[in-house]
Scaffold this active site. Sequence first.
Site, PDB file in Angstrom:
ATOM      1  N   LYS A 120       0.875  -1.193   0.000  1.00  0.00           N
ATOM      2  CA  LYS A 120       0.000   0.000   0.000  1.00  0.00           C
ATOM      3  C   LYS A 120       0.900   1.227   0.000  1.00  0.00           C
ATOM      4  CE  LYS A 120      -4.557   0.668   0.433  1.00  0.00           C
ATOM      5  NZ  LYS A 120      -5.632  -0.263   0.067  1.00  0.00           N
TER       6      LYS A 120
HETATM    7  P1  NAD Z   1     -13.040   7.396  -2.854  1.00  0.00           P
HETATM    8  O1  NAD Z   1     -11.971   8.402  -2.740  1.00  0.00           O
HETATM    9  O2  NAD Z   1     -13.595   7.063  -4.189  1.00  0.00           O
HETATM   10  O3  NAD Z   1     -14.263   7.785  -1.887  1.00  0.00           O
HETATM   11  C1  NAD Z   1     -14.064   8.050  -0.532  1.00  0.00           C
HETATM   12  C2  NAD Z   1     -15.397   8.490   0.056  1.00  0.00           C
HETATM   13  O4  NAD Z   1     -15.217   8.648   1.475  1.00  0.00           O
HETATM   14  C3  NAD Z   1     -15.886   9.848  -0.466  1.00  0.00           C
HETATM   15  O5  NAD Z   1     -17.297   9.826  -0.561  1.00  0.00           O
HETATM   16  C4  NAD Z   1     -15.462  10.813   0.645  1.00  0.00           C
HETATM   17  O6  NAD Z   1     -16.280  11.963   0.725  1.00  0.00           O
HETATM   18  C5  NAD Z   1     -15.658   9.933   1.865  1.00  0.00           C
HETATM   19  N1  NAD Z   1     -14.871  10.398   3.019  1.00  0.00           N
HETATM   20  C6  NAD Z   1     -13.572  10.801   3.031  1.00  0.00           C
HETATM   21  N2  NAD Z   1     -13.236  11.222   4.266  1.00  0.00           N
HETATM   22  C7  NAD Z   1     -14.349  11.054   5.042  1.00  0.00           C
HETATM   23  C8  NAD Z   1     -14.636  11.314   6.395  1.00  0.00           C
HETATM   24  N3  NAD Z   1     -13.709  11.804   7.217  1.00  0.00           N
HETATM   25  N4  NAD Z   1     -15.893  11.037   6.846  1.00  0.00           N
HETATM   26  C9  NAD Z   1     -16.835  10.540   6.032  1.00  0.00           C
HETATM   27  N5  NAD Z   1     -16.614  10.275   4.730  1.00  0.00           N
HETATM   28  C10 NAD Z   1     -15.381  10.531   4.245  1.00  0.00           C
HETATM   29  O7  NAD Z   1     -12.437   6.057  -2.156  1.00  0.00           O
HETATM   30  P2  NAD Z   1     -12.869   4.545  -2.390  1.00  0.00           P
HETATM   31  O8  NAD Z   1     -11.984   3.959  -3.418  1.00  0.00           O
HETATM   32  O9  NAD Z   1     -14.334   4.461  -2.515  1.00  0.00           O
HETATM   33  O10 NAD Z   1     -12.416   3.885  -0.999  1.00  0.00           O
HETATM   34  C11 NAD Z   1     -13.251   3.911   0.148  1.00  0.00           C
HETATM   35  C12 NAD Z   1     -12.750   2.873   1.151  1.00  0.00           C
HETATM   36  O11 NAD Z   1     -12.762   1.583   0.558  1.00  0.00           O
HETATM   37  C13 NAD Z   1     -11.334   3.080   1.635  1.00  0.00           C
HETATM   38  O12 NAD Z   1     -11.243   2.648   2.982  1.00  0.00           O
HETATM   39  C14 NAD Z   1     -10.528   2.159   0.745  1.00  0.00           C
HETATM   40  O13 NAD Z   1      -9.294   1.782   1.329  1.00  0.00           O
HETATM   41  C15 NAD Z   1     -11.480   0.998   0.648  1.00  0.00           C
HETATM   42  N6  NAD Z   1     -11.274   0.132  -0.508  1.00  0.00           N
HETATM   43  C16 NAD Z   1     -11.304   0.620  -1.783  1.00  0.00           C
HETATM   44  C17 NAD Z   1     -11.147  -0.247  -2.852  1.00  0.00           C
HETATM   45  C18 NAD Z   1     -11.243   0.220  -4.286  1.00  0.00           C
HETATM   46  O14 NAD Z   1     -11.237  -0.643  -5.179  1.00  0.00           O
HETATM   47  N7  NAD Z   1     -11.378   1.484  -4.577  1.00  0.00           N
HETATM   48  C19 NAD Z   1     -10.918  -1.617  -2.612  1.00  0.00           C
HETATM   49  C20 NAD Z   1     -10.913  -2.089  -1.309  1.00  0.00           C
HETATM   50  C21 NAD Z   1     -11.105  -1.200  -0.270  1.00  0.00           C
END
Ligand code: NAD
Length: 516
Positions: free
Chosen positions: A184
Amino acid sequence: MASEETFMRAPAPTPKRTIYTEAMEIFHFAADLIGLDKRVRLELEEPDYEHIFYVTAKLKDRLVPLLPEEAKTFADLPVTQVRNPEGLERLANGNLILNGRALLGSDVAIRHGHLRLPDGLVYQLVPGESQRFKAYRVQHNQARGPYKGGLRYHREVSLDLFKALAAEMTWKTAIAEVPFGGGKGGIQLDPREYGREEIEAITLRFMYRLKSLIGPNIDIPAPDVGTNPEIMALLYRQFSDGERERHNLRGIVTGKDVRIGGSEGRGKATGQGVAFCIEDYYADRGESVKGKTFVLQGFGNVGSHAAIILSNMGARLLAVNDADGSVFNGDGIDVNALAAYVADPKNLKRSVIGFPGAQRIEKKDLWDVQADILVPAALGGEITADVAERLKVKLIAEGANGPTTPEADRVLQKRGIELIPDIIANAGGVTVSYYEWIQNKRMERWSEAEVDQRLERAMKRNYRIIRDISRNQPRKTEMHDSRPYCIGKTVDSRCAAMILALKRIEAHYLLEGFSQ
Ligand code: NAD
């Protein structure tokens, strides 16, 4: 034969509790339960490599709006008519980036470095300067295959956080049965404060530094919070620039646009995987997702796709929280309309706030909304013990990485709230990243239906093994075989998922041995 003493664990570098030590609590708990081989434990309890480096980039000139009080000094400053409004790029924080020669050919009225734009606001012209950013890549473990894990662009990142997230990837890739390890990384910056061309410059420089540490068979990044397919395209370009066999390098990143070697179904894969787990959870109880209600945190890649898919399955979204606030509609939020609202280029913050189909609520009230399911899909550490005490849901499906603290886990267990842990619930992303990587290697292209079908089987097969471990119900069905993993007693679902990961990783060390 080495004695047991040879494998004494090194003293912990710091006794202090950190995000990493918290994240590793479940590792140590499960390792004790299954009597994990001592040397394997040493290999896994700290990452293989922790890289910290710095990236510099030249920023552009920007216009920063003055507060109304400050603007009074410039009451008689005439409006500057901008000839090329295309050159102005508005950021979520209200600043404007001057791209190209935005003001060229305009009648510019500048006083003490300030000008007034047609929107009536007075802006200070701040010349672009070079800036330095802190960047990270943690490579946790590669016993099962190349390091694999996302890149995060976010203000609140640290080595400790990336260590925790990289370790999670090691467990997740093992659970998903994809031939990868865990990694990561990312950059400490808020991408919403930088213009498109600035993000491009920072990203290219980031890969310039990263290039010697990674490769399509060594370490393969993907999108995470704050990064997306556009950024993956830039990373691929920079990595492969000038290389003789650049098309063989396409697998250097996953999560690419389908037009340049991304996989069909990758964009929605993590949300899709969350939905498959929830579907299987209810199927196991003889129920269906139809008619269930859910609350969501985060409406980015994971949250928005999970919401769309769950609502297509007949579930109703009642409330959403993101970085900017929360909205609620007791009759159900129209998810497709919300997704269109958030994606609208005029919605600079990409936020759910202001969505006309719901009312605004305080974040603290989100946790009080009564629903069947909560899907945290934002950042880690959001479900604290206090939050867990308040929740009025029956099931939590962790779309985000590490959203629940260990104390909160204990509260959820005490309250009988069920959990689908992150390392299985959000494994859909890395699973389809693996499909993308294979397609790149084989120069193939699979249809969305094919990807979805494989993903559904992979998610449900491994989730069923975890459920069997949890219930201590060893069995072999047409779809799965949990007999090698059950440990003779029942455990909670997070521990069951960790047991599956550790047994699969341990097998590599025990059968292949250790290189000296
Ligand atoms: P993203 O950047 O597309 O979206 C993040 C979302 O979280 C946004 O809506 C943002 O407004 C919100 N957010 C950010 N800070 C916040 C806070 N303090 N309080 C409330 N909401 C908040 O990110 P993503 O890719 O959707 O990832 C979201 C989560 O899923 C992360 O924990 C990431 O590690 C995990 N994840 C993502 C993937 C992937 O394929 N993208 C895979 C596995 C896990």
